[in-house]
Design a protein around this motif. Structure first.
Motif, mmCIF file in Angstrom:
data_model
loop_
_atom_site.group_PDB
_atom_site.id
_atom_site.type_symbol
_atom_site.label_atom_id
_atom_site.label_comp_id
_atom_site.label_asym_id
_atom_site.label_seq_id
_atom_site.Cartn_x
_atom_site.Cartn_y
_atom_site.Cartn_z
ATOM 1 N N LYS A 174 17.332 -3.149 17.764
ATOM 2 C CA LYS A 174 16.250 -4.104 17.540
ATOM 3 C C LYS A 174 16.682 -5.428 18.146
ATOM 4 N N VAL A 175 15.710 -6.203 18.573
ATOM 5 C CA VAL A 175 16.043 -7.502 19.144
ATOM 6 C C VAL A 175 14.958 -8.509 18.739
ATOM 7 N N SER A 176 15.387 -9.745 18.563
ATOM 8 C CA SER A 176 14.432 -10.786 18.225
ATOM 9 C C SER A 176 14.848 -12.047 18.976
ATOM 10 N N PRO A 177 13.971 -12.832 19.511
ATOM 11 C CA PRO A 177 12.531 -12.597 19.622
ATOM 12 C C PRO A 177 12.228 -11.442 20.580
ATOM 13 N N PRO A 178 11.027 -10.894 20.489
ATOM 14 C CA PRO A 178 10.708 -9.656 21.217
ATOM 15 C C PRO A 178 10.822 -9.787 22.728
ATOM 16 N N ASP A 179 10.683 -10.999 23.251
ATOM 17 C CA ASP A 179 10.721 -11.087 24.718
ATOM 18 C C ASP A 179 12.135 -10.898 25.279
ATOM 19 N N HIS A 222 13.118 -19.024 12.581
ATOM 20 C CA HIS A 222 11.741 -18.516 12.529
ATOM 21 C C HIS A 222 10.765 -19.521 13.133
ATOM 22 N N ILE A 223 10.993 -20.810 12.819
ATOM 23 C CA ILE A 223 10.012 -21.809 13.238
ATOM 24 C C ILE A 223 10.193 -22.194 14.706
ATOM 25 N N TYR A 224 11.428 -22.509 15.077
ATOM 26 C CA TYR A 224 11.618 -23.107 16.401
ATOM 27 C C TYR A 224 11.924 -22.088 17.498
ATOM 28 N N GLU A 225 12.499 -20.946 17.130
ATOM 29 C CA GLU A 225 12.829 -19.958 18.166
ATOM 30 C C GLU A 225 11.970 -18.710 18.068
ATOM 31 N N LYS A 226 11.130 -18.642 17.028
ATOM 32 C CA LYS A 226 10.327 -17.440 16.755
ATOM 33 C C LYS A 226 11.235 -16.210 16.697
ATOM 34 N N ARG A 227 12.362 -16.405 16.030
ATOM 35 C CA ARG A 227 13.370 -15.345 15.978
ATOM 36 C C ARG A 227 13.672 -15.043 14.518
ATOM 37 N N CYS A 228 13.779 -13.751 14.192
ATOM 38 C CA CYS A 228 14.159 -13.368 12.841
ATOM 39 C C CYS A 228 15.605 -12.872 12.896
ATOM 40 N N PRO A 229 16.571 -13.675 12.422
ATOM 41 C CA PRO A 229 17.975 -13.302 12.577
ATOM 42 C C PRO A 229 18.328 -11.979 11.897
ATOM 43 N N ALA A 230 17.630 -11.626 10.826
ATOM 44 C CA ALA A 230 17.943 -10.378 10.137
ATOM 45 C C ALA A 230 17.200 -9.193 10.751
ATOM 46 N N LEU A 231 16.407 -9.464 11.768
ATOM 47 C CA LEU A 231 15.635 -8.423 12.465
ATOM 48 C C LEU A 231 14.756 -7.634 11.495
ATOM 49 N N MET A 232 14.046 -8.369 10.641
ATOM 50 C CA MET A 232 13.248 -7.712 9.612
ATOM 51 C C MET A 232 11.747 -7.983 9.816
#
Lengths: 648, 218
Positions: A628-633, A554-564
């Motif tokens: 769904k995909v994270s991060p959005p880009d 969440h902090i370093y990749e701006k990614r939510c692994p659970a896609l929530m």
């Protein structure tokens, strides 16, 4: 107690018991079918009132004589409304039916009660062993449980005291009144009973402290201010078998020397309030409470106090302040309530489940109780297992059973073939444990060691689609809302935790957030005034400990692994799966973000999409094309065809 | 009279004396905000007056301890300072730091503690969060500044002491907790005009007298 006094107690109670027996045998020997309907709040919420009405109407319509017996809750929430039909003439044993809505009720009345066909496709199981229908005891959800506190829940009518007495109720009070108070305290101490409110303080020790605090009158309080999200054991017990709690309170009051007792129950539990109030009235009318209980020299008055819904009032000192008429704010302990409690009198505060355990302990003896559960925590634990689990509901198990047994064997595991991710035990003050802890035995000490806690018994099971950062945020939002605002660490400290977590779930995490969360949490745990603040950081600390990679993502990749976390995800359609010409997603999208590609498949306009997830629901399962995909880009680019000029 | 050691200095105090008070009386400063003699039970809400007592695992608030013979107390262990600094940083993170324009400037307890604990008035690392309402002007004679208030509760106590019943109370909860005049039906029964007890006791200048009654009537 003198022998003459004992005789009088027996005499009065025997008359009451005889009446109870007479009523029960009249009910049992009545040859008509009996329909037992679970009518606690959970049942009613699932439509039990409509079910009851439908049975009544159908019985009238087909002109069948039968008795409807309203009972409390069996704890099988996944199966509500639950109905047990006992139709002796049919040749079948009593049968457990689940999810009996009004239609099913009418159908069963006609086909089973009138024509004798139990409709096997709707049968859950038989309530006793027989050759025709598999018994419910063959299911782990039934046979792995050990019912002490909830033994009678779901079988007796909570609004009829005779139902309880006929099952042996109040006979332990009779036994207790003939004992010396110190003998009772000793027996409870020997049983090893520990307070079920969360902290696990030895109950007998608490009573002993109260008894030894002087000659002045004591007060007994039953703490039913249950407030953990997803926990409802106390409510169910009060709604299903209030008299077992009242009997426990009476024994406690007699043992510690109290003439006054109070049940502190939340006003949000209107049915529990009504049932308990009625139960106290019935017990008083029969001489089991009030002046000179069963003709003895022991007086006891029990009042119901309705709490106004502040979570912190479950903390004993805040609960006392609230009864005294002040703002419910905790104070420093010591002095503990047994030293200086309500109106400065020595006060014993016990949880509903603790008090409900008292009568079985005195009835069967301390040694019997010690054989259940573990050495340090004898007895049973009641959990409300909720969340991503197949057979959700209340489960009473011996202490020491592993989390794996509870979640997978007894409660049927995770639905929809998803993977287990975490279990949150002990409500907002508890911790999130990962699968490494599935073989941890459930008792006070091993859960505390793992960083969670027994709490009052809330257990939320989470599958792989759950984001642990979001879960932490949810619980911190709860505790911050419920903080009384008195002490610095809880009022401001948890607010900072919440604000940081909110940023993380929005994809605005920064370097240093994780470390700040940890150091702040540790200081809040030590520095706070009461249990609410001291335990509020637990969800944060445990989820960081066991799911650190999610925080880092969440902090370093701006990614939510659970896609929530919505700000960190994007939706798209897998074009290999998307069906040409299908419009299911486009028609349900509330913001018209779905467009049609040049080859008549679908794409998402990321500018318009609000990430509500409606398209996932709408997409027919045979295509299952929404991704769904994270991060959005990282969302694949799908060309949006130029808009056609509208023809005039 | 119990004799005990605080930071290696021998102190004597009457039986039943609160440790915090005994230390303050003997010129040993322990940061504190909510302690006031006579508040019973003590509110223990500011979480500043921690000390380390030999035999106790964690630091304890010294306002909750009565002095005992042979007690060994340390007021400046790393664990104590860690808690005090965090508590102060938390308080300052929600404080509208504008000392120049605050009437408590130079006699403010927050300034004193910040100097003593060597914490900057605008501590780094924590975001600043202020409450929405800057000034509560609902009282005829007083103005209340939620973003200055540390919620020590001393004003509530002194008002009750002087008037039998308090015109001030805590309201709302969590981060939104404030002091308010809610619940008092008729403020005219309180002699607020000539009392000022709450203003005098406030450690941070969160309660101040309105410049004139006319201001209110406007």
């Amino acid at each position: 107690m003198n022998p003459a006094g004992n005789e009088k107690i027996d005499q009065i109670f025997n008359a009451v018991y005889k009446e109870a027996e007479r009523r029960r045998s009249e009910f049992r020997e009545d040859p008509v079918p009996k329909i037992h309907i679970g009518m606690a709040t959970c049942g009613i919420a699932s439509g039990a009132l409509e079910t009851q009405k439908a049975f009544q109407e159908a019985l009238d319509e087909y002109n069948i004589e039968a008795r409807i017996h309203t009972v409390g809750c069996l704890g099988h929430c996944y199966a509500e409304p639950v109905v047990i039909i006992d139709h002796p003439d049919s040749g079948f044993p009593p049968i457990f039916y689940h999810e009996v809505n009004a239609g099913k009720a009418k159908m069963l009345t006609k086909l089973f009660l009138k024509e004798g066909d139990p409709r096997f496709e709707h049968v859950y199981g038989a309530m006793e062993e027989n050759d025709l229908i598999p018994s419910v005891m063959e299911f782990a959800r039934f046979n792995r449980e050990k019912r002490v506190v909830m033994e009678k829940c779901g079988y007796i009518d909570p609004e009829d005291i005779y139902d309880y007495i006929a099952e042996g109720g109040y006979s332990t009070l009779v036994k207790a009144l003939k004992l010396n108070p110190y003998e009772i305290i000793k027996e409870v101490q020997n049983s090893g009973l520990r307070g079920r409110g969360g902290a696990g303080f030895p109950t007998g020790r608490k009573w002993e402290l109260a008894k030894g605090s002087g000659e002045q009158e004591k007060i007994v309080i039953c703490n039913a201010d249950e407030g953990d999200p997803g926990a409802y054991m106390d409510r169910t017990i009060l709604e299903s078998n209030p008299h077992q709690v009242i009997e426990g309170m009476a024994i406690c009051a007699y043992a510690v020397g109290a003439k006054k007792a109070i049940i502190y129950v939340r006003a949000e539990y209107p049915l529990a309030v009504n049932i308990v109030t009625k139960a106290i009235r019935q017990a008083t009318e029969l001489g089991l409470l009030g002046k000179s209980v069963l003709g003895s020299s022991f007086d006891l008055e029990i009042d119901v106090f309705r709490g106004s819904g502040a979570f912190v009032c479950g903390e004993e000192t805040a609960l006392i302040r609230s009864i005294e008429g002040y703002r419910g704010m905790p104070r420093h302990r010591p002095p503990y309530p047994v030293q200086k409690g309500l109106w400065n009198q020595s006060t014993v505060i016990n949880n509903v489940k603790t008090l409900a355990s008292v009568s079985p302990i005195l009835d069967h003896g301390a040694d019997w109780y010690r054989e259940i559960g573990t050495e340090n925590t004898p007895g049973t634990a009641i959990f409300s297992v909720v969340g991503n689990v197949v057979h959700a509901g209340l489960v009473e198990i011996p202490m020491g059973v592993s989390l794996r047994t509870l979640i997978f064997d007894i409660c049927g595991g995770i639905p929809d073939n998803k993977k287990f991710k975490a279990v949150q035990i002990g409500g907002p003050s508890g911790g999130c444990l990962n699968e490494d802890f599935l073989d941890t035995p459930i008792d006070f000490d091993s859960l505390t060691e793992a960083g969670a806690m027994m709490g009052s018994g809330g257990m939320v099971v989470m599958d792989e689609d759950t984001c642990m950062v979001e879960v932490s945020r949810y619980f911190l939002d709860f505790t911050q809302n419920e903080s009384c605002g008195k002490c610095t660490f809880c009022r401001i400290g948890t607010y900072h935790l919440l604000k940081i977590l909110e940023r993380l779930t929005k994809g605005e995490g920064q370097d240093g957030d994780l470390e700040l969360l940890e150091t702040l949490s540790k200081d809040i745990k030590v520095g706070s005034l009461c249990g609410l603040g001291k335990t509020a950081p637990n969800p944060v600390l445990t989820s960081i400990k066991y799911f650190r990679d999610e925080y880092e993502a969440h902090i370093y990749e701006k990614r939510c692994p659970a896609l929530m976390c919505r700000p960190m995800i994007a939706f798209y359609f897998d074009l290999d799966l998307c069906a040409r010409g299908c419009d299911a997603c486009a028609t349900c999208c509330p913001v018209e973000a779905v467009f049609t590609t040049s080859n008549r498949k679908k794409g998402v306009d990321q500018e318009l999409c609000v990430k509500c997830g409606e398209c996932i629901v709408a997409c027919p399962p045979e295509y299952d094309a929404v991704r769904k995909v994270s991060p959005p880009d990282r969302v694949p680019h799908i060309e949006k065809p130029p808009e056609k000029e509208k023809e005039e | 009279m119990p004799k005990f050691l605080v930071d290696n200095k021998e102190i004597q105090a009457k039986q039943g004396t609160i440790l915090l008070k005994a230390c303050l009386d003997n010129e040993i400063y322990i940061p504190n905000l909510c302690y006031l003699e006579g508040i019973d039970p003590p509110s223990v809400s500011c979480r500043m007056c921690f000390v380390k007592i030999e035999g106790e695992r964690q630091p304890v608030p010294s306002c909750t301890v009565t002095v005992k013979d042979d007690m060994v107390v340390k007021t400046d262990t790393p664990a104590v300072r860690q808690l005090q600094r965090t508590a102060l940083r938390l308080l300052l993170s929600v404080h509208h730091v504008d000392c120049k324009n605050c009437q408590a400037n130079k006699k403010c307890e927050l300034q004193r503690m910040a100097k003593f604990l060597k914490v900057g008035l605008k501590p780094k690392g924590l975001e600043r969060h202020l409450r929405e309402i800057e000034i509560d002007r609902s009282h005829p004679f007083l103005d209340y500044y939620p973003n200055r208030c540390v919620l020590c509760g001393k004003c509530i106590h002194v008002c009750r002491e002087k008037n039998g019943q308090s015109a001030l109370t805590f309201s709302k909860r969590g981060f939104d907790t404030v002091i308010s005049f809610y619940g008092v039906k008729d403020l005219s029964t309180f002699e607020c005009e000539n009392c000022n007890a709450c203003i005098d006791i406030c450690p941070v200048g969160a309660l101040i007298l309105k410049e004139s009654k006319e201001e209110f009537l406007k």
